[in-house]
Motif scaffolding. Structure first.
Motif, PDB file in Angstrom:
ATOM      1  N   MET A   1     -19.482  -1.933 -12.703  1.00  0.00           N
ATOM      2  CA  MET A   1     -19.966  -3.099 -13.400  1.00  0.00           C
ATOM      3  C   MET A   1     -21.418  -2.867 -13.797  1.00  0.00           C
ATOM      4  O   MET A   1     -22.218  -2.402 -13.002  1.00  0.00           O
ATOM      5  CB  MET A   1     -19.874  -4.319 -12.485  1.00  0.00           C
ATOM      6  CG  MET A   1     -20.586  -5.506 -13.038  1.00  0.00           C
ATOM      7  SD  MET A   1     -20.674  -6.896 -11.930  1.00  0.00           S
ATOM      8  CE  MET A   1     -21.745  -6.275 -10.684  1.00  0.00           C
ATOM      9  N   LYS A   2     -21.729  -3.185 -15.016  1.00  0.00           N
ATOM     10  CA  LYS A   2     -23.091  -3.038 -15.497  1.00  0.00           C
ATOM     11  C   LYS A   2     -23.727  -4.419 -15.590  1.00  0.00           C
ATOM     12  O   LYS A   2     -23.312  -5.257 -16.393  1.00  0.00           O
ATOM     13  CB  LYS A   2     -23.105  -2.349 -16.855  1.00  0.00           C
ATOM     14  CG  LYS A   2     -24.492  -2.074 -17.343  1.00  0.00           C
ATOM     15  CD  LYS A   2     -24.472  -1.270 -18.601  1.00  0.00           C
ATOM     16  CE  LYS A   2     -25.910  -0.991 -19.007  1.00  0.00           C
ATOM     17  NZ  LYS A   2     -25.982  -0.187 -20.192  1.00  0.00           N
ATOM     18  N   ALA A   3     -24.711  -4.660 -14.739  1.00  0.00           N
ATOM     19  CA  ALA A   3     -25.422  -5.933 -14.759  1.00  0.00           C
ATOM     20  C   ALA A   3     -26.449  -5.918 -15.877  1.00  0.00           C
ATOM     21  O   ALA A   3     -27.127  -4.922 -16.095  1.00  0.00           O
ATOM     22  CB  ALA A   3     -26.102  -6.164 -13.414  1.00  0.00           C
ATOM     23  N   ARG A   4     -26.528  -7.023 -16.587  1.00  0.00           N
ATOM     24  CA  ARG A   4     -27.480  -7.145 -17.684  1.00  0.00           C
ATOM     25  C   ARG A   4     -28.373  -8.355 -17.432  1.00  0.00           C
ATOM     26  O   ARG A   4     -27.981  -9.289 -16.735  1.00  0.00           O
ATOM     27  CB  ARG A   4     -26.708  -7.316 -18.995  1.00  0.00           C
ATOM     28  CG  ARG A   4     -25.837  -6.114 -19.312  1.00  0.00           C
ATOM     29  CD  ARG A   4     -24.896  -6.349 -20.448  1.00  0.00           C
ATOM     30  NE  ARG A   4     -25.583  -6.814 -21.642  1.00  0.00           N
ATOM     31  CZ  ARG A   4     -24.960  -7.016 -22.790  1.00  0.00           C
ATOM     32  NH1 ARG A   4     -23.678  -6.792 -22.898  1.00  0.00           N
ATOM     33  NH2 ARG A   4     -25.623  -7.453 -23.833  1.00  0.00           N
ATOM     34  N   LEU A  79     -24.402  -8.869  -8.801  1.00  0.00           N
ATOM     35  CA  LEU A  79     -25.471  -8.447  -9.710  1.00  0.00           C
ATOM     36  C   LEU A  79     -26.528  -7.636  -8.970  1.00  0.00           C
ATOM     37  O   LEU A  79     -26.990  -6.610  -9.453  1.00  0.00           O
ATOM     38  CB  LEU A  79     -26.129  -9.659 -10.362  1.00  0.00           C
ATOM     39  CG  LEU A  79     -25.363 -10.311 -11.499  1.00  0.00           C
ATOM     40  CD1 LEU A  79     -26.009 -11.626 -11.889  1.00  0.00           C
ATOM     41  CD2 LEU A  79     -25.296  -9.385 -12.687  1.00  0.00           C
ATOM     42  N   SER A  80     -26.888  -8.089  -7.775  1.00  0.00           N
ATOM     43  CA  SER A  80     -27.893  -7.376  -6.980  1.00  0.00           C
ATOM     44  C   SER A  80     -27.394  -5.992  -6.571  1.00  0.00           C
ATOM     45  O   SER A  80     -28.133  -5.014  -6.615  1.00  0.00           O
ATOM     46  CB  SER A  80     -28.261  -8.181  -5.738  1.00  0.00           C
ATOM     47  OG  SER A  80     -28.906  -9.366  -6.116  1.00  0.00           O
ATOM     48  N   ALA A  81     -26.127  -5.938  -6.162  1.00  0.00           N
ATOM     49  CA  ALA A  81     -25.544  -4.649  -5.760  1.00  0.00           C
ATOM     50  C   ALA A  81     -25.509  -3.682  -6.936  1.00  0.00           C
ATOM     51  O   ALA A  81     -25.809  -2.492  -6.785  1.00  0.00           O
ATOM     52  CB  ALA A  81     -24.142  -4.861  -5.201  1.00  0.00           C
ATOM     53  N   ALA A  83     -27.509  -3.670  -9.515  1.00  0.00           N
ATOM     54  CA  ALA A  83     -28.883  -3.258  -9.809  1.00  0.00           C
ATOM     55  C   ALA A  83     -29.364  -2.231  -8.793  1.00  0.00           C
ATOM     56  O   ALA A  83     -30.025  -1.255  -9.149  1.00  0.00           O
ATOM     57  CB  ALA A  83     -29.802  -4.471  -9.820  1.00  0.00           C
ATOM     58  N   ALA A  84     -29.030  -2.426  -7.515  1.00  0.00           N
ATOM     59  CA  ALA A  84     -29.443  -1.488  -6.471  1.00  0.00           C
ATOM     60  C   ALA A  84     -28.778  -0.137  -6.673  1.00  0.00           C
ATOM     61  O   ALA A  84     -29.410   0.913  -6.501  1.00  0.00           O
ATOM     62  CB  ALA A  84     -29.105  -2.046  -5.097  1.00  0.00           C
ATOM     63  N   THR A  85     -27.525  -0.132  -7.043  1.00  0.00           N
ATOM     64  CA  THR A  85     -26.803   1.119  -7.286  1.00  0.00           C
ATOM     65  C   THR A  85     -27.429   1.863  -8.449  1.00  0.00           C
ATOM     66  O   THR A  85     -27.625   3.073  -8.399  1.00  0.00           O
ATOM     67  CB  THR A  85     -25.318   0.833  -7.590  1.00  0.00           C
ATOM     68  OG1 THR A  85     -24.757   0.156  -6.473  1.00  0.00           O
ATOM     69  CG2 THR A  85     -24.558   2.113  -7.858  1.00  0.00           C
ATOM     70  N   ARG A  86     -27.771   1.124  -9.487  1.00  0.00           N
ATOM     71  CA  ARG A  86     -28.356   1.751 -10.662  1.00  0.00           C
ATOM     72  C   ARG A  86     -29.719   2.348 -10.337  1.00  0.00           C
ATOM     73  O   ARG A  86     -30.047   3.442 -10.753  1.00  0.00           O
ATOM     74  CB  ARG A  86     -28.471   0.730 -11.791  1.00  0.00           C
ATOM     75  CG  ARG A  86     -28.806   1.348 -13.116  1.00  0.00           C
ATOM     76  CD  ARG A  86     -28.736   0.357 -14.277  1.00  0.00           C
ATOM     77  NE  ARG A  86     -29.616  -0.771 -14.088  1.00  0.00           N
ATOM     78  CZ  ARG A  86     -29.220  -2.031 -13.946  1.00  0.00           C
ATOM     79  NH1 ARG A  86     -27.936  -2.314 -13.957  1.00  0.00           N
ATOM     80  NH2 ARG A  86     -30.073  -3.004 -13.787  1.00  0.00           N
ATOM     81  N   ARG A  87     -30.525   1.638  -9.539  1.00  0.00           N
ATOM     82  CA  ARG A  87     -31.848   2.146  -9.170  1.00  0.00           C
ATOM     83  C   ARG A  87     -31.750   3.364  -8.267  1.00  0.00           C
ATOM     84  O   ARG A  87     -32.558   4.271  -8.347  1.00  0.00           O
ATOM     85  CB  ARG A  87     -32.658   1.063  -8.453  1.00  0.00           C
ATOM     86  CG  ARG A  87     -33.233   0.029  -9.368  1.00  0.00           C
ATOM     87  CD  ARG A  87     -34.196  -0.852  -8.610  1.00  0.00           C
ATOM     88  NE  ARG A  87     -33.622  -1.503  -7.458  1.00  0.00           N
ATOM     89  CZ  ARG A  87     -33.099  -2.722  -7.450  1.00  0.00           C
ATOM     90  NH1 ARG A  87     -33.070  -3.433  -8.539  1.00  0.00           N
ATOM     91  NH2 ARG A  87     -32.614  -3.237  -6.344  1.00  0.00           N
ATOM     92  N   GLY A  88     -30.749   3.390  -7.384  1.00  0.00           N
ATOM     93  CA  GLY A  88     -30.632   4.456  -6.410  1.00  0.00           C
ATOM     94  C   GLY A  88     -29.849   5.656  -6.885  1.00  0.00           C
ATOM     95  O   GLY A  88     -29.737   6.644  -6.188  1.00  0.00           O
TER      96      GLY A  88
END
Length: 96
Positions: A1-4, A79-81, A83-88
């Protein structure tokens, strides 16, 4: 899932009971998370037929017994998960 960012804005409007603004945002998005938010919007408005349609498009089981606040929390956590996955996420070295 891509959070925007739009997902977060729609959730903020939903929390503030500004359903028109939330609707305007999710109507412009075409992903399962937006469909789920759209379904929740219809659910809190009392339009259960439309809510079922959007939950089905999102691939999420419709549960009118679930509290809307709980579902808002679940969506925010997703959404938080994301975003965290994308950052990490580490990038692979370039192939030669």
């Amino acid at each position: 899932m891509k959070a925007r960012p739009e997902h977060r804005k729609a959730l903020a409007h939903l929390r503030n009971r500004d359903w028109e603004k939330a609707h305007a945002i999710v109507m412009g998005l075409r992903d399962k998370l937006a469909f789920r938010i759209h379904g929740l919007l219809h659910r809190v408005e009392g339009d259960l037929v439309n809510a079922r349609y959007w939950y089905q498009r999102a691939g999420v089981r419709f549960a009118k017994s679930k509290r809307a606040a709980k579902e808002l929390g679940e969506i925010a956590a997703a959404l938080s998960a994301a975003a965290a996955t994308r950052r990490g996420r580490r990038r692979s070295p370039p192939r030669r």
